[in-house]
Motif scaffolding. Structure first.
Motif, PDB file in Angstrom:
ATOM      1  N   SER A  78      -1.610   5.220   8.364  1.00  0.00           N
ATOM      2  CA  SER A  78      -1.198   4.038   9.292  1.00  0.00           C
ATOM      3  C   SER A  78      -1.764   2.722   8.756  1.00  0.00           C
ATOM      4  O   SER A  78      -2.552   2.889   7.745  1.00  0.00           O
ATOM      5  CB  SER A  78      -1.695   4.396  10.851  1.00  0.00           C
ATOM      6  N   PHE A  79      -1.855   1.623   9.490  1.00  0.00           N
ATOM      7  CA  PHE A  79      -2.654   0.760   9.319  1.00  0.00           C
ATOM      8  C   PHE A  79      -4.016   0.952   9.664  1.00  0.00           C
ATOM      9  O   PHE A  79      -4.330   1.856  10.336  1.00  0.00           O
ATOM     10  CB  PHE A  79      -2.028  -0.518  10.186  1.00  0.00           C
ATOM     11  N   PRO A  80      -4.946   0.165   9.119  1.00  0.00           N
ATOM     12  CA  PRO A  80      -6.327   0.611   9.313  1.00  0.00           C
ATOM     13  C   PRO A  80      -6.725   0.479  10.839  1.00  0.00           C
ATOM     14  O   PRO A  80      -7.608   1.341  11.082  1.00  0.00           O
ATOM     15  CB  PRO A  80      -7.309  -0.796   8.427  1.00  0.00           C
ATOM     16  N   ASP A  81      -5.973  -0.171  11.257  1.00  0.00           N
ATOM     17  CA  ASP A  81      -6.279  -0.238  13.070  1.00  0.00           C
ATOM     18  C   ASP A  81      -5.722   0.987  13.680  1.00  0.00           C
ATOM     19  O   ASP A  81      -5.717   0.916  15.025  1.00  0.00           O
ATOM     20  CB  ASP A  81      -6.208  -1.700  13.741  1.00  0.00           C
ATOM     21  N   GLY A  82      -5.311   1.623  13.085  1.00  0.00           N
ATOM     22  CA  GLY A  82      -4.266   2.828  13.446  1.00  0.00           C
ATOM     23  C   GLY A  82      -2.930   2.562  14.056  1.00  0.00           C
ATOM     24  O   GLY A  82      -2.215   3.542  14.359  1.00  0.00           O
ATOM     25  N   ALA A  83      -2.421   1.340  13.785  1.00  0.00           N
ATOM     26  CA  ALA A  83      -0.962   1.085  14.145  1.00  0.00           C
ATOM     27  C   ALA A  83      -0.184   1.700  13.208  1.00  0.00           C
ATOM     28  O   ALA A  83      -0.347   1.750  12.187  1.00  0.00           O
ATOM     29  CB  ALA A  83      -0.826  -0.449  14.446  1.00  0.00           C
ATOM     30  N   LEU A  84       1.180   2.278  13.721  1.00  0.00           N
ATOM     31  CA  LEU A  84       2.239   2.831  12.631  1.00  0.00           C
ATOM     32  C   LEU A  84       2.993   1.686  12.141  1.00  0.00           C
ATOM     33  O   LEU A  84       3.028   0.774  12.824  1.00  0.00           O
ATOM     34  CB  LEU A  84       2.859   3.891  13.577  1.00  0.00           C
ATOM     35  N   VAL A  85       3.555   2.028  11.225  1.00  0.00           N
ATOM     36  CA  VAL A  85       4.819   1.072  10.724  1.00  0.00           C
ATOM     37  C   VAL A  85       5.852   1.450  11.366  1.00  0.00           C
ATOM     38  O   VAL A  85       6.468   2.555  11.386  1.00  0.00           O
ATOM     39  CB  VAL A  85       4.998   1.444   8.991  1.00  0.00           C
ATOM     40  N   SER A  86       6.581   0.180  11.896  1.00  0.00           N
ATOM     41  CA  SER A  86       7.819   0.361  12.470  1.00  0.00           C
ATOM     42  C   SER A  86       8.998   0.280  11.501  1.00  0.00           C
ATOM     43  O   SER A  86       9.631   1.098  11.254  1.00  0.00           O
ATOM     44  CB  SER A  86       7.952  -0.438  13.681  1.00  0.00           C
ATOM     45  N   GLN A  87       9.017  -1.081  11.138  1.00  0.00           N
ATOM     46  CA  GLN A  87      10.200  -1.452  10.262  1.00  0.00           C
ATOM     47  C   GLN A  87       9.629  -1.636   8.748  1.00  0.00           C
ATOM     48  O   GLN A  87       8.568  -1.874   8.637  1.00  0.00           O
ATOM     49  CB  GLN A  87      10.583  -2.780  10.921  1.00  0.00           C
ATOM     50  N   ARG A  88      10.565  -1.237   7.716  1.00  0.00           N
ATOM     51  CA  ARG A  88      10.236  -1.574   6.425  1.00  0.00           C
ATOM     52  C   ARG A  88      11.158  -2.467   5.756  1.00  0.00           C
ATOM     53  O   ARG A  88      12.165  -2.375   5.855  1.00  0.00           O
ATOM     54  CB  ARG A  88       9.699  -0.386   5.496  1.00  0.00           C
ATOM     55  N   LYS A  89      10.481  -3.323   4.751  1.00  0.00           N
ATOM     56  CA  LYS A  89      11.547  -4.067   3.964  1.00  0.00           C
ATOM     57  C   LYS A  89      12.097  -2.943   2.967  1.00  0.00           C
ATOM     58  O   LYS A  89      11.595  -1.880   2.763  1.00  0.00           O
ATOM     59  CB  LYS A  89      10.881  -5.125   3.142  1.00  0.00           C
ATOM     60  N   GLY A  90      13.302  -3.434   2.387  1.00  0.00           N
ATOM     61  CA  GLY A  90      13.656  -2.890   1.214  1.00  0.00           C
ATOM     62  C   GLY A  90      13.176  -3.408  -0.073  1.00  0.00           C
ATOM     63  O   GLY A  90      12.416  -4.632  -0.032  1.00  0.00           O
ATOM     64  N   SER A  91      12.885  -2.557  -0.955  1.00  0.00           N
ATOM     65  CA  SER A  91      12.570  -2.951  -2.288  1.00  0.00           C
ATOM     66  C   SER A  91      13.109  -2.478  -3.431  1.00  0.00           C
ATOM     67  O   SER A  91      13.670  -1.441  -3.472  1.00  0.00           O
ATOM     68  CB  SER A  91      10.969  -2.462  -2.157  1.00  0.00           C
ATOM     69  N   GLY A 110     -12.649   7.190  -1.596  1.00  0.00           N
ATOM     70  CA  GLY A 110     -12.094   8.091  -2.787  1.00  0.00           C
ATOM     71  C   GLY A 110     -10.747   7.650  -3.027  1.00  0.00           C
ATOM     72  O   GLY A 110      -9.979   7.133  -2.181  1.00  0.00           O
ATOM     73  N   PRO A 111     -10.218   7.945  -4.350  1.00  0.00           N
ATOM     74  CA  PRO A 111      -9.016   7.530  -4.890  1.00  0.00           C
ATOM     75  C   PRO A 111      -7.816   8.695  -4.096  1.00  0.00           C
ATOM     76  O   PRO A 111      -7.849   9.772  -4.588  1.00  0.00           O
ATOM     77  CB  PRO A 111      -9.218   7.540  -6.488  1.00  0.00           C
ATOM     78  N   GLY A 112      -7.197   7.839  -3.164  1.00  0.00           N
ATOM     79  CA  GLY A 112      -6.166   8.767  -2.619  1.00  0.00           C
ATOM     80  C   GLY A 112      -6.484   9.220  -1.573  1.00  0.00           C
ATOM     81  O   GLY A 112      -5.660  10.029  -0.806  1.00  0.00           O
ATOM     82  N   ALA A 113      -7.738   9.147  -1.074  1.00  0.00           N
ATOM     83  CA  ALA A 113      -8.124   9.791  -0.030  1.00  0.00           C
ATOM     84  C   ALA A 113      -7.359   9.554   1.457  1.00  0.00           C
ATOM     85  O   ALA A 113      -6.994  10.462   2.107  1.00  0.00           O
ATOM     86  CB  ALA A 113      -9.552   9.431   0.541  1.00  0.00           C
ATOM     87  N   THR A 114      -7.067   8.125   1.490  1.00  0.00           N
ATOM     88  CA  THR A 114      -6.030   7.982   2.605  1.00  0.00           C
ATOM     89  C   THR A 114      -4.533   7.996   2.249  1.00  0.00           C
ATOM     90  O   THR A 114      -3.809   8.193   3.021  1.00  0.00           O
ATOM     91  CB  THR A 114      -6.546   6.556   3.106  1.00  0.00           C
ATOM     92  N   ASP A 115      -4.310   7.440   1.183  1.00  0.00           N
ATOM     93  CA  ASP A 115      -2.822   7.419   0.333  1.00  0.00           C
ATOM     94  C   ASP A 115      -2.841   8.468  -0.595  1.00  0.00           C
ATOM     95  O   ASP A 115      -2.922   8.171  -1.690  1.00  0.00           O
ATOM     96  CB  ASP A 115      -2.628   5.893  -0.071  1.00  0.00           C
ATOM     97  N   MET A 116      -2.483   9.704  -0.332  1.00  0.00           N
ATOM     98  CA  MET A 116      -2.310  10.124   1.199  1.00  0.00           C
ATOM     99  C   MET A 116      -2.785  11.708   0.900  1.00  0.00           C
ATOM    100  O   MET A 116      -2.248  12.536   1.635  1.00  0.00           O
ATOM    101  CB  MET A 116      -0.833  10.251   1.543  1.00  0.00           C
ATOM    102  N   GLY A 175       0.010   9.866   8.898  1.00  0.00           N
ATOM    103  CA  GLY A 175      -1.234  10.427   8.429  1.00  0.00           C
ATOM    104  C   GLY A 175      -2.490   9.665   8.932  1.00  0.00           C
ATOM    105  O   GLY A 175      -2.532   9.310   9.996  1.00  0.00           O
ATOM    106  N   VAL A 176      -3.526   9.573   8.104  1.00  0.00           N
ATOM    107  CA  VAL A 176      -4.440   9.192   8.640  1.00  0.00           C
ATOM    108  C   VAL A 176      -4.951   7.823   8.669  1.00  0.00           C
ATOM    109  O   VAL A 176      -4.026   6.843   8.135  1.00  0.00           O
ATOM    110  CB  VAL A 176      -5.968   9.585   7.587  1.00  0.00           C
ATOM    111  N   ARG A 177      -6.077   7.274   9.431  1.00  0.00           N
ATOM    112  CA  ARG A 177      -6.463   5.871   9.270  1.00  0.00           C
ATOM    113  C   ARG A 177      -7.510   5.523   8.008  1.00  0.00           C
ATOM    114  O   ARG A 177      -8.404   6.778   7.794  1.00  0.00           O
ATOM    115  CB  ARG A 177      -7.056   5.553  10.466  1.00  0.00           C
ATOM    116  N   GLY A 178      -7.347   4.469   7.513  1.00  0.00           N
ATOM    117  CA  GLY A 178      -8.191   4.168   6.496  1.00  0.00           C
ATOM    118  C   GLY A 178      -7.888   2.753   5.960  1.00  0.00           C
ATOM    119  O   GLY A 178      -7.186   2.132   6.675  1.00  0.00           O
ATOM    120  N   GLY A 179      -8.364   2.633   4.890  1.00  0.00           N
ATOM    121  CA  GLY A 179      -7.904   1.179   4.334  1.00  0.00           C
ATOM    122  C   GLY A 179      -8.110   0.807   2.944  1.00  0.00           C
ATOM    123  O   GLY A 179      -8.682   1.747   2.236  1.00  0.00           O
ATOM    124  N   ASN A 180      -8.028  -0.504   2.651  1.00  0.00           N
ATOM    125  CA  ASN A 180      -8.085  -0.804   0.961  1.00  0.00           C
ATOM    126  C   ASN A 180      -7.404   0.276  -0.022  1.00  0.00           C
ATOM    127  O   ASN A 180      -7.806   0.487  -1.106  1.00  0.00           O
ATOM    128  CB  ASN A 180      -9.400  -0.735   0.602  1.00  0.00           C
TER     129      ASN A 180
END
Ligand SMILES: [Zn+2]
Length: 380
Positions: free
Chosen positions: A172-185, A106-112, A341-346
């Motif tokens: 999180s990432f699909p495998d459940g890993a969290l994001v530690s560091q993020r780039k600036g944008s 679903g649209p936005g189911a994982t994000d977020m 938040g949740v685990r999911g993908g795409n």
């Protein structure tokens, strides 16, 4: 009293129903009517937290929801999320479906939207325990995150000084890993003005706007340097009407990402320099500073990891080039965990899916983390 962690599984159906209902409401940042409907639903659900204040804040062309409780408690935490998605009302992807018993597409189911439900249920349960008195909180839910939080960033920055920790419920990432560091944008809009003329009849009267823009693009494209973590992407180009008309307007949108404030500053200067050389106009549309994985944040991740292991989860983390409002808070010096938040993908595609099992799993993780903080076992 029953261990609150053991009450979560019984809320599974209720959580799925909430996610489904919210997914079925289109809430693209530009879709005011959908945002309004979703805001009402979210207000109704979050009133279960008995906030001391709950208000709509109007920020530029955007709206947001802001809730607070126990502003005088010794520990103050920021909880954040966004209601908007990347799917426009014209997109064919509008409703939740089930791929199997564990998977909602679903649209936005994982994000977020799933993440919003995790926040709601974790906090709702936390509020039932006596130690809740130790923690005051503010919840900020914006509706412009997917367009770079262009209206809400200043407000988020203004909340940072009040809190010792920020928890954001991005996936999180699909495998459940969290994001530690993020780039600036940073995202830029660059445009050239020329002079329109007939390409055959009066070409000497024209000034082609596409050429200087094209030269600019060929200058900035090579700034990408994978070895230094610098990414430049010209993602949209517009200009011209027909081959027999000299175009008087051309424009492009580009995004740059990098790991340090220094390289972010250097890139900004280079873009401005190239634009000036070609007499182009340039505006920066959105900006998020890099989110470093500093020692304070690292130790918090370790604490969260030990909470996860009590729940039988082997929690991991790694860096991401994606950005979120966690960048903004971290740059203000607030230790931030932004993928609770949740685990999911795409995500951001028509194949976005949510692993429904992660709803209870992540709710328990946040609940246990808050319990340990409130009991003084985790020091902020
Ligand atoms: Zn998101």
């Amino acid at each position: 009293m029953m261990n609150p962690l053991n009450t979560i599984d019984a809320k599974f159906q209720e959580m799925v129903a909430l996610v489904e209902a919210w997914v079925n409401i289109n809430s693209h940042a530009s879709h005011q009517r959908g945002i309004e409907i979703l805001l009402k639903e979210v207000e109704k659900a979050f009133s279960a937290l008995h906030p001391e204040s709950m208000e709509r804040v109007t920020l530029g062309k955007g709206q947001a929801l802001f809730l607070t409780k126990r502003a005088k408690a010794p520990i103050q935490i920021y909880f954040g999320g966004h209601l908007d998605t990347v799917y426009s009302p014209q997109s064919p992807f509008q409703k939740a479906t089930y791929l199997d018993e564990h998977t909602m597409r679903g649209p936005g189911a994982t994000d977020m939207k799933g993440g919003l439900v995790v926040l709601l249920k974790a906090l709702e349960t936390f509020e039932t325990i006596p130690e809740a008195a130790q923690i005051g909180w503010q919840i900020f839910l914006n509706c412009d995150e997917e367009i770079g939080s262009i209206y809400s960033t200043a407000f988020i920055e203004s909340l940072a000084s009040r809190c010792q920790l920020a928890c954001i419920f991005e996936p999180s990432f699909p495998d459940g890993a969290l994001v530690s560091q993020r780039k600036g944008s940073a995202t830029y809009h660059v445009w050239a003005k020329g002079k329109k003329a007939h390409a055959g009849r009066t070409p000497e009267e024209g000034k082609n706007a596409i050429y200087p823009l094209a030269r600019f693009i060929t200058q900035v494209a090579p700034l990408t340097d994978f070895s230094k973590g610098i990414l430049v992407n010209v993602g949209v180009v517009q200009g011209g009407e027909a081959t027999n008309i000299i175009p008087d307007y051309a424009a492009c949108d580009l995004n740059v990402r990098c790991d340090t404030p220094e390289s972010q500053h250097a890139l900004d200067s280079e873009l401005r320099h190239f634009a000036q050389e070609e007499r182009l106009e340039l505006t920066r549309i959105s900006f998020r500073p890099p989110k470093p994985f500093d020692s304070k944040t690292q130790s918090l991740f370790q604490e969260l990891k030990s909470c996860a292991s009590q729940l039988g989860i082997d929690l991991k983390w790694r860096a991401s080039g994606g950005v979120c409002d966690g960048n903004t808070l971290a740059a203000k010096g607030v230790p931030t965990i932004d993928t609770l938040g949740v685990r999911g993908g795409n995500i951001h595609t028509d194949e976005e899916y949510l692993d429904l099992r992660s709803l209870c799993e992540r709710t328990k993780l946040t609940l246990l983390f808050l319990q340990e903080i409130a009991r003084g076992k985790i020091k902020l």
